[in-house]
Design an enzyme around this catalytic site. Structure first.
Site, PDB file in Angstrom:
ATOM      1  CG  ASP A 147      -1.864   1.105   1.296  1.00  0.00           C
ATOM      2  OD1 ASP A 147      -2.656   1.245   0.348  1.00  0.00           O
ATOM      3  OD2 ASP A 147      -1.824   1.864   2.281  1.00  0.00           O
ATOM      4  CD  GLU A 197      -2.057   2.506  -3.597  1.00  0.00           C
ATOM      5  OE1 GLU A 197      -3.175   2.959  -3.903  1.00  0.00           O
ATOM      6  OE2 GLU A 197      -1.683   2.336  -2.406  1.00  0.00           O
TER       7      GLU A 197
END
Length: 512
Positions: A242, A271
């Protein structure tokens, strides 16, 4: 007697230099895989929700499966929005009961949004990284899920949220108790921050970790008993990281090295919101917001064909190619409106999906996309799976299976190289290997009007008649290296060679 005509090799010098390259890529599960993403809470309802109700004490709420998430109000008491603490009751057991659906789609990887102990439904606020949220199950359930998937030929990737954790995490609670606390230097405290500590995007429930502190990185990925390494030993095959760009190059490289040390061939995919080229390397692959925006803006007609093709070509030229094959290509997920909401025109939605599945990388299928689920901004796009839409006559279900099937049938789409075509109103490219019969030629028209073009095929071996893999009745015969193509607005062609003409003739009988 010596054979005057020994068995010939039909490879040319270029092909001989590539010997084994595509086979090596095919042997690496991370390259060109199709990824299915699920939020466990929203994927499949538990068999006995009443037995679980005590796991959701107030102000948390357990909703009926048929309810649609709606944006709530801020709950000052726990510093989150009310829609963050509405639950639908899915768990690892109910997910395992629906694995036949995931396997039946033909995907290669199951990726789960955060499942570790947390306060909210989304799980990006870890209370204990090393424990599973009680409403989902236990670490043993994760290991059993990994075994189930491996038995079926799939891999398991978890969501790693290592930039920040939850305000209710005992590490933060202890650190916030005073300047002399044991974990004070794990966080950045100061009156300049809302809530008293640096937090991700100023969300007070998400205090950020100080990775410059070796104790933090050792806990997350450095030690053998760290979060990253212990789950890999449990059978997990990789991590989707993330807000990876917030961690920075150095720490992502350290994390990736630690994962590979623990489990060679494991995956780290991060990400990345900005341009992604330099993040490949510190990571195995990226989940690129930039690429997603290009695809959505192109489908919506906000990028002209030539402009879109130029920036796509630059994006794929700037990245190291084998890392690009490990990168995840998405057009919608838990942080975006679903594709029908982001791209209202249905033909344009199909165009975006075709590009997602034919450009280099690993397409990411967000649960429910295969049945055409809709959903706008957070939390609408995180609605429970619509199992009632899973019917054989659902056109999106047929289309998704067709796109996944294309990748299983045509290795160039999984591990092939990329060659751009010279076009004006169309976007065009070829995926290819060292074998002529592997070639796949993709042409799409993102315009609002029909486009007719003469398209050159810069592939010396393409002497075949070409067939549209999505509409096999459409046949195109290149003449002297060129094709005349007419595409309706938002129409797509995925052309593959017809290697045997009627009567058995093949012009490529002496071409590899």
């Amino acid at each position: 007697m010596t054979d005057a005509h020994p068995s010939p090799s039909y490879a040319n010098e270029r092909d001989r230099a590539l010997a084994g390259q595509y086979e090596r890529r095919e042997a690496d599960w991370r390259m060109g895989a199709v990824v299915y993403q699920a939020i466990v809470d929203r994927f499949a309802p538990a068999t006995d929700l009443e037995a679980k109700r005590h796991l959701y004490p107030a102000p948390k709420t357990l909703r009926a499966w048929e309810e649609t998430p709606v944006k709530g109000s801020y709950v000052e008491e726990v510093r989150v929005y009310s829609h963050e603490i509405n639950f639908w009751g899915g768990d690892l057991a109910s997910l395992r009961a629906r694995l036949d659906h995931v396997v039946g789609l033909g995907v290669d990887v199951l990726y789960l949004n955060p499942i570790c102990s947390s306060y909210t439904n989304h799980g990006y606020d870890a209370i204990n990284y090393l424990e599973i949220a009680p409403w989902y199950g236990t670490r043993s359930d994760v290991a059993e899920l990994a075994d189930d998937l491996h038995d079926r030929g799939l891999k398991l990737v978890l969501d790693g949220v290592f930039n920040h954790l939850g305000r209710a995490n005992p590490l933060f609670v202890e650190a916030a108790s005073g300047p002399e606390s044991l974990h004070r230097d794990w966080f950045d405290f100061g009156d300049q921050y809302p809530g008293g500590a640096r937090s991700w995007m100023l969300a007070q429930n998400l205090p950020e970790l100080v990775h410059e502190n070796h104790a933090v990185t050792n806990y997350l990925w450095g030690r053998p008993d760290s979060v990253v390494r212990s789950y890999l030993r449990d059978g997990v095959d990789g991590w989707r990281l993330d807000v990876a760009s917030d961690l920075g190059f150095r720490y992502l490289e350290d994390l990736t090295n630690a994962a590979h040390t623990e489990k060679p061939g494991s995956l780290t995919v991060g990400e990345i919101a900005p341009y992604g080229a330099e993040w490949n390397g510190p990571l195995d692959g990226v989940l690129s917001w930039n690429l997603r925006r290009i695809l959505v803006e192109t489908a919506n007609g906000r990028l002209a064909s030539g402009h879109a093709q130029r920036i796509l070509a630059r994006l794929f030229a700037d990245g190291e190619y084998e890392h690009l094959l490990m990168s995840w290509v998405f057009v919608d997920n838990h942080d975006t409106p679903r594709l029908p909401d982001a791209v209202p025109d249905e033909a344009a939605q199909r165009l975006a999906r075709v590009l997602q599945f034919t450009l280099p990388g690993s397409p990411n299928v967000y649960y429910g996309a295969e049945v055409g689920m809709t959903g706008g901004e957070d939390p609408e796009m995180r609605a429970p799976m619509r199992w009632d839409l899973l019917t054989e006559d659902n056109p999106w279900y047929a289309f998704t299976r067709a796109l996944i099937g294309l990748r299983s049938q045509h290795r160039a789409l999984r591990v092939g190289d990329l060659r751009w075509l010279d076009t004006e109103g169309l976007i065009g490219f070829e995926r290819y290997t060292d074998h002529a019969a592997d070639a796949v030629v993709v042409l799409v028209n993102p315009c609002e009007e029909p486009v007719t073009e003469l398209v050159q095929l810069p592939d010396s071996k393409l002497m075949f008649t070409l067939v549209d893999a999505l509409a096999p009745d459409r046949v195109i015969a290149p003449i002297q290296g060129m094709m005349e193509i007419t595409l309706a607005p938002h129409e797509c062609l995925v052309l593959v060679p017809r290697t045997q003409e009627p009567g058995g003739y093949s012009a490529t009988k002496r071409v590899q």
